[in-house]
Design a protein around this motif. Structure first.
Motif, mmCIF file in Angstrom:
data_model
loop_
_atom_site.group_PDB
_atom_site.id
_atom_site.type_symbol
_atom_site.label_atom_id
_atom_site.label_comp_id
_atom_site.label_asym_id
_atom_site.label_seq_id
_atom_site.Cartn_x
_atom_site.Cartn_y
_atom_site.Cartn_z
ATOM 1 N N GLN A 6 -3.885 4.388 -17.050
ATOM 2 C CA GLN A 6 -4.893 4.968 -16.175
ATOM 3 C C GLN A 6 -5.011 6.436 -16.600
ATOM 4 O OE1 GLN A 6 -3.050 2.729 -12.438
ATOM 5 N NE2 GLN A 6 -4.989 3.723 -11.892
ATOM 6 N N CYS A 23 -9.328 2.134 -16.208
ATOM 7 C CA CYS A 23 -8.111 1.375 -16.462
ATOM 8 C C CYS A 23 -8.245 0.697 -17.818
ATOM 9 C CB CYS A 23 -7.884 0.322 -15.377
ATOM 10 S SG CYS A 23 -6.534 -0.832 -15.730
ATOM 11 N N TYR A 25 -5.932 -1.750 -20.540
ATOM 12 C CA TYR A 25 -4.739 -2.585 -20.569
ATOM 13 C C TYR A 25 -4.448 -3.016 -22.001
ATOM 14 C CZ TYR A 25 -7.823 -6.511 -21.270
ATOM 15 O OH TYR A 25 -8.751 -7.362 -21.799
ATOM 16 N N LEU A 33 -6.002 -9.340 -14.033
ATOM 17 C CA LEU A 33 -6.140 -7.908 -13.763
ATOM 18 C C LEU A 33 -6.340 -7.659 -12.284
ATOM 19 C CD1 LEU A 33 -8.433 -7.242 -16.811
ATOM 20 C CD2 LEU A 33 -6.142 -6.258 -16.515
ATOM 21 N N TRP A 35 -6.578 -4.487 -9.026
ATOM 22 C CA TRP A 35 -6.586 -3.135 -8.506
ATOM 23 C C TRP A 35 -5.969 -3.163 -7.110
ATOM 24 C CZ3 TRP A 35 -7.413 1.592 -10.404
ATOM 25 C CH2 TRP A 35 -8.105 1.716 -11.627
ATOM 26 N N ALA A 65 -15.191 -4.197 -9.737
ATOM 27 C CA ALA A 65 -14.608 -3.852 -11.032
ATOM 28 C C ALA A 65 -15.212 -4.743 -12.093
ATOM 29 C CB ALA A 65 -13.086 -3.991 -11.008
ATOM 30 N N LEU A 76 -12.740 0.407 -12.052
ATOM 31 C CA LEU A 76 -13.048 0.213 -10.630
ATOM 32 C C LEU A 76 -14.195 1.127 -10.236
ATOM 33 C CD1 LEU A 76 -11.985 -1.133 -7.919
ATOM 34 C CD2 LEU A 76 -10.739 1.018 -7.570
ATOM 35 N N CYS A 91 -3.950 0.184 -11.105
ATOM 36 C CA CYS A 91 -4.398 -0.968 -11.879
ATOM 37 C C CYS A 91 -3.162 -1.711 -12.360
ATOM 38 C CB CYS A 91 -5.233 -0.480 -13.061
ATOM 39 S SG CYS A 91 -5.915 -1.763 -14.109
#
Lengths: 114, 115
Positions: A6, A23, A25, A33, A35, A65, A76, A91
């Motif tokens: 993040q 976010c 990943y 995933l 939030w 999101a 988000l 996240c």
């Protein structure tokens, strides 16, 4: 192993303005995933989750999101922020198979000003 | 349904003392997790249970931390002896199935301050 980044530690927005929290990943397969939001002194509350299907997911409190596989992102958004949205947002990524626990990002603190 | 219950909410101890936290997951949830959340950071997994067996404790500092989940329901997390760096919020979470990615329900956490 999964990881979550993040990039923004702290964001300040005016009440009524739009919001986007970033976010990114890292995961070798299709991720789950999430939030979460955390108000001071509270546990984590699930805002929304993505497992499969439509890449734009709707959550509680007017949040949404969008999953973008090509960018490894799950940002988000909220079109109009309320003062009560001030909190810490996390996240998280989970494995789509197996018994691997969620891995969380370090969080983004949202401040809302009048 | 009742949520994940944790106690105590707050605890202040001196370094080298011991402390224990308790978690009661949602009824029927087979998988239970303990996370450590240091101020300004995201939660970090300490240990994962599936029923009363340990699935993952690779990040648990076993020289001072221990956890158990007797009968596959309640769980306790213990620290002995505590260090200053153990000051954190300890979160318990549970899920119904074995698959960890299904989304968790978290308790309100125990805030530990070591002085």
């Amino acid at each position: 192993a999964q990881s979550v980044t993040q990039p923004d530690i702290h964001i300040t927005v005016s009440e009524g303005a739009s919001l986007e929290l970033r976010c990114n990943y890292s995961y070798g397969a299709t991720p789950y995933l999430f939030w979460y939001v955390q108000s001071p002194g509270q546990g984590l509350q699930l805002l929304l989750k993505y497992f499969s299907g439509d890449t734009l997911v709707q959550g509680i409190k007017g949040f949404e999101a969008e999953f973008k596989r090509s960018q490894s992102s799950f940002n988000l958004r909220k079109p109009s922020v309320h003062w009560s949205d001030a909190a810490e947002y996390f996240c998280a990524v989970g494995a789509s198979s197996g018994n691997t626990p969620l891995v969380f990002g370090k969080g983004t603190r949202l401040s809302v000003i009048a | 349904e009742a949520g994940v219950a944790q106690s105590p909410r707050y605890k202040i101890i001196e370094k080298r003392q011991s402390v224990a936290f308790w978690c009661n997951p949602i009824s029927g949830h087979a998988t239970l997790y303990w996370y450590q959340q240091i101020l300004g950071q995201g939660p970090k997994l300490l240990i994962q249970f599936q029923n009363n067996g340990v699935v993952d404790d690779s990040q648990l500092p076993k020289d001072r931390f221990s956890a158990e989940r007797l009968k596959g329901v309640d769980s306790t997390l213990k620290i002995q002896p505590a260090k200053l760096e153990d000051s954190a919020v300890y979160l318990c979470a549970s899920t119904k199935g074995a698959q960890g990615g299904a989304g968790y329900t978290f308790g309100s956490g125990t805030r530990l301050t070591v002085v």
